[in-house]
Structures are given as C-alpha cells and as structure tokens.
Design an enzyme around this catalytic site. Structure first.
Site, PDB file in Angstrom:
ATOM      1  N   PHE A 136       9.783   9.329 -28.047  1.00 41.55           N
ATOM      2  CA  PHE A 136       9.591   9.531 -29.148  1.00 41.55           C
ATOM      3  C   PHE A 136       9.688  11.223 -28.912  1.00 41.55           C
ATOM      4  CE2 PHE A 136       5.996  13.204 -29.771  1.00 41.55           C
ATOM      5  CZ  PHE A 136       5.716  12.344 -31.201  1.00 41.55           C
ATOM      6  N   ASP A 221      14.837  14.510 -22.333  1.00 41.68           N
ATOM      7  CA  ASP A 221      13.796  14.968 -23.334  1.00 41.68           C
ATOM      8  C   ASP A 221      12.995  15.250 -21.567  1.00 41.68           C
ATOM      9  OD1 ASP A 221      10.825  15.598 -24.295  1.00 41.68           O
ATOM     10  OD2 ASP A 221      12.030  14.094 -26.437  1.00 41.68           O
ATOM     11  N   LYS A 250       4.998  20.805 -23.489  1.00 43.32           N
ATOM     12  CA  LYS A 250       3.472  20.488 -23.274  1.00 43.32           C
ATOM     13  C   LYS A 250       3.511  20.897 -22.060  1.00 43.32           C
ATOM     14  CE  LYS A 250       2.956  15.882 -24.981  1.00 43.32           C
ATOM     15  NZ  LYS A 250       4.443  15.486 -25.264  1.00 43.32           N
TER      16      LYS A 250
HETATM   17  C1  LIG Z   1       5.216  15.289 -26.779  1.00 43.07           C
HETATM   18  C2  LIG Z   1       6.395  14.744 -26.436  1.00 43.07           C
HETATM   19  C3  LIG Z   1       7.907  15.664 -27.530  1.00 43.07           C
HETATM   20  C4  LIG Z   1       6.625  16.930 -28.820  1.00 43.07           C
HETATM   21  O1  LIG Z   1       6.145  17.638 -28.237  1.00 43.07           O
HETATM   22  P1  LIG Z   1       5.571  18.580 -29.272  1.00 43.07           P
HETATM   23  O2  LIG Z   1       5.054  19.567 -28.527  1.00 43.07           O
HETATM   24  O3  LIG Z   1       4.208  17.587 -30.071  1.00 43.07           O
HETATM   25  O4  LIG Z   1       6.340  18.816 -30.651  1.00 43.07           O
HETATM   26  C5  LIG Z   1       8.600  15.851 -27.364  1.00 43.07           C
HETATM   27  N1  LIG Z   1       8.922  14.551 -26.700  1.00 43.07           N
HETATM   28  C6  LIG Z   1       8.620  14.570 -25.716  1.00 43.07           C
HETATM   29  C7  LIG Z   1       8.940  13.198 -24.875  1.00 43.07           C
HETATM   30  C8  LIG Z   1       6.972  14.328 -25.984  1.00 43.07           C
HETATM   31  O5  LIG Z   1       6.088  13.847 -25.093  1.00 43.07           O
END
Ligand SMILES: *Cc1c(COP(=O)(O)O)cnc(C)c1O
Length: 400
Positions: A136, A221, A250
C-alpha cells in the site's frame, strides 16, 4: 452534539467512501480516547499509526500552540525556522539526506516516484518501478499504480504506466522483473495495510545488493513503520542497510498532517527549482509538531518502550494464540502487530470495540494492533485481556 447527532450530520453530507464506525471522538489523553457521549476507549489504533505518542502529548501540543501563536503559513516562496530545523533533523536521522515536505503519505511517495523517474531519465532513459503485491503506497493515481492490491484499482483504470508488481518477500521475483527500463524498487519494511506481513530478515539487505548491482534506487516506504513504530526510528534500520529514498508521514507530525521524502544527496540533485512542489508542504505548524515528536522520541525513551512493550505484547499474544485455534499466526515488530485469523477479523474488532478497546482489521482476516509507542505494561495488559476474551468468544461463536 452527541454521538448520534454527529454521525447523522456527517452521513448526510460526506462522501460515503469510508466504512466508518458509528461514533465520534471529542478528546484524547495518552492511550485513551473519549467519545461524544462521554465513553472512554483504550486506543490500540492511534488513528492508523498516527498519534504514536498517545493523545495530547505535551511536547507536541506545546510546539503546536507556540507556533500557531507566531505564524501558521508562509509558503515555499519563503523559509521558516521550523521547516529548516525539521529538514536538518530528518537529514541527520537518515544520514546526509535532502528533504522534500508534503502533507500526506501518498504525496511523499508521489515525490519519491517522481524523483526516481527524473533520475532515471537522466541515467539511461529508465522509468519503470518495481513494487510488490499486497503493498500500500497511497491513493493518488501514481501511488495507487504502485499499490499491489487490485481492490483499490477497481474502477480507476487506466492506471499510470511504468509499474511492475511482483510477490513480496521474493528476491528472485524482483531479479526477474528487472529490465533495461527499470529505475527502482519501492517497498515497505513490513507491509502494514497488506496485513502486517514481516519479510525474511535479509530481504532488504538482498534488495540493497540488487539495487547496487543494477544501479537502481531503493525506495523504502516508511509511512506506517517510521518514527519508532517497529522499535527503531525507521523500519529499515533493523536490516542495517541504507535506502536511496525513504518516505514518512503518519506518525511524523504526531497527529498534524505532514509527509516527507528524504533522498540521498547525490540523487536528489535532479530536483531543480520548479520540478516539484506543494503549497502547504513544510507548513510551520506541522513542522513544529514534528520537531516535538522528534524531541519526545530522542529524549523520553519512547522507542525503547515501543521495542520492550511491543515484544511483551507479541509474546503474550502468542501465548493467548495457543489456546485459540482460530489464530493462524501472531506476527509483527515493536508496536505494529498482526494477529492472523482463520476467519474475518471484523467480528473480533467489533467485540473489542464493545469492550471499549479500539483495534483495527486489515486484509480481511488480520487483526492489526498499532498502540501508542508510550503504552505502559498495565495498559498493554488491559488491552490483552479484552483481545483474549474477544478471540475466545469468537471461537465459541464460530464453533456453535
Ligand atoms: C498510509 C500509508 C500510505 C498513504 O498515506 P496517506 O497519508 O493516507 O496518503 C502510504 N504508504 C504506507 C505504507 C501507508 O501505510
């Protein structure tokens, strides 16, 4: 307004794109949240790994208040001290990096993908990025195209070209996917949304070797795993490698929206004035909040606590799992923990919720725990007791 009134007003006017729980929170303190009817909840969710220091952390609240009194926005046409100081902090934590500020995880990843493409075009005309199934990376069209979950793609095609998806935790699949157009690999140290999938301990090390050999950029990420969640500041640090690019969001702002991309200085030079930007990126209030988060992580023993209480949670959950035939596996690192079930996680999430413990289900069958890094053993035990009861009740219900 009470819970019912807020929920009704929201439903009448909001886009119906979230599967929302029918209650509204009005305040929080530490590991606890309070709803609009005055009920208290133990928070093992942290608004999706965002409020990692708990609610109302004095370092974060103090920093926000102080900065809000002085200046709330200046734009990237100018400099502000919080942005300069946070960039220095992030660069040092990564090790001589260059920082780009955004407002979310998707935007941080979007910046990483754009940097990788621009670097690739300047280095052999390469643009293809390898990502993993179950990953994700966000909801913008670019990051969605890098996200390896079809359910999020449905109805939004055509996706952005130039992405190749391969199984996670499979080094051979990555090697086979590389061609003369490949410029980089984007990967989570632990797949969060995909179900708290922890790869083999040498996975990132092997990817680093591959990237060095084929001159590819390794993009890690850290949006969910960063800022202490796994028991280290960044998730990749468990493997001892250094990525070319990392992305954060986050937990970075302790509850205030902020995202960041940090890139190795040599590759970041392809981003020259005018190539990318964000109006709100590096907002001084958001940066001040993030500086408060860094202070707490560095001075209050928060990451050590995440590692210690996280290990305790994992160990206790594995004991509980022995008595629960419906649990397939308990996995995780630090304060990102998944309990893989043989059935849907939703009934267990709901059972916990009825006992005022907030947990989350992801990837259908995974109960995901993302407690505050500041969680005490006592709070951990309180949450564990609820989870144990919920798992047993659900096992009983499934067997009946
Ligand atoms: C939540 C998440 C995102 C996206 O972040 P948003 O602030 O919702 O755009 C991207 N990568 C990872 C691993 C995430 O957990």
């Amino acid at each position: 307004m009470n819970n019912a009134e807020i929920v009704e007003l929201a439903h009448a006017n909001l886009l119906n794109n979230y599967g929302c729980m029918p209650l509204a929170f009005v305040r929080g303190h530490g590991a606890y949240l309070y709803d609009a009817d005055g009920n208290r909840y133990l928070d093992f969710f942290c608004g999706l790994a965002v409020t990692s220091l708990g609610h109302g952390h004095p370092r974060v609240v103090g920093a926000i208040k102080q900065q809000a009194d002085k200046l709330t926005h200046a734009s990237n046409v100018f400099h502000t001290e919080p942005m300069a100081r946070l960039a220095a902090r992030l660069s040092a934590a990564f090790g001589d990096g260059r920082v780009f500020f955004a407002n979310s995880g998707a935007e941080a990843n979007e910046a990483a993908l754009k940097l990788a493409r621009r670097w690739g075009h300047a280095h052999g005309g390469r643009f293809e990025i390898i990502s993993t199934l179950g990953s994700f990376h966000g909801r913008t069209l670019g990051t969605l195209s890098a996200t390896g979950q079809e359910k999020y793609h449905e109805g939004f095609e055509p996706l952005v070209p130039g992405f190749k998806l391969v199984p996670y935790n499979d080094v051979g699949a990555i090697e086979r996917a590389i061609n003369s157009k490949t410029v980089g690999i984007i990967v989570e140290p632990i797949q969060g949304e995909g179900g708290v999938v922890v790869p083999h301990p040498d996975y990132l090390t092997r990817l680093r070797e591959i990237c060095d050999r084929a001159r590819l950029l390794l993009i890690v990420d850290e949006v969910q795993t960063g800022m202490g969640r796994t028991g280290r500041l960044f998730g990749y640090q468990h493997s001892g490698i250094k990525p070319d690019i990392i992305t954060l969001a986050k937990a970075l702002g302790g509850g205030i929206p902020i995202g960041a991309m940090v890139a190795r200085r040599e590759i970041a030079t392809v981003m020259t004035p005018g190539t990318h930007g964000s109006t709100f990126g590096g907002n001084p209030v958001a940066c001040a909040a993030a500086l408060g988060v860094f202070d707490a992580l560095e001075h209050d023993g928060v990451i050590a606590n995440a590692a210690e209480v996280g290990s305790y949670l994992l160990a206790r959950l594995r004991e509980i799992a022995k008595e629960c035939p419906d649990v397939r596996e308990v996995r995780g690192q630090g304060m990102i923990i998944g309990v893989a079930l043989k059935h849907a996680a939703k009934p267990v999430v709901d059972a916990c919720f009825r006992e005022r413990l907030i947990v989350n289900g992801t990837a259908d069958t995974i109960l995901r725990l993302l407690p505050p890094l500041t969680l005490t053993k006592e709070e951990a035990d309180a949450g564990l007791a609820v989870i144990e009861r919920a798992l047993r009740a659900e096992a009983g219900a499934a067997g009946a």
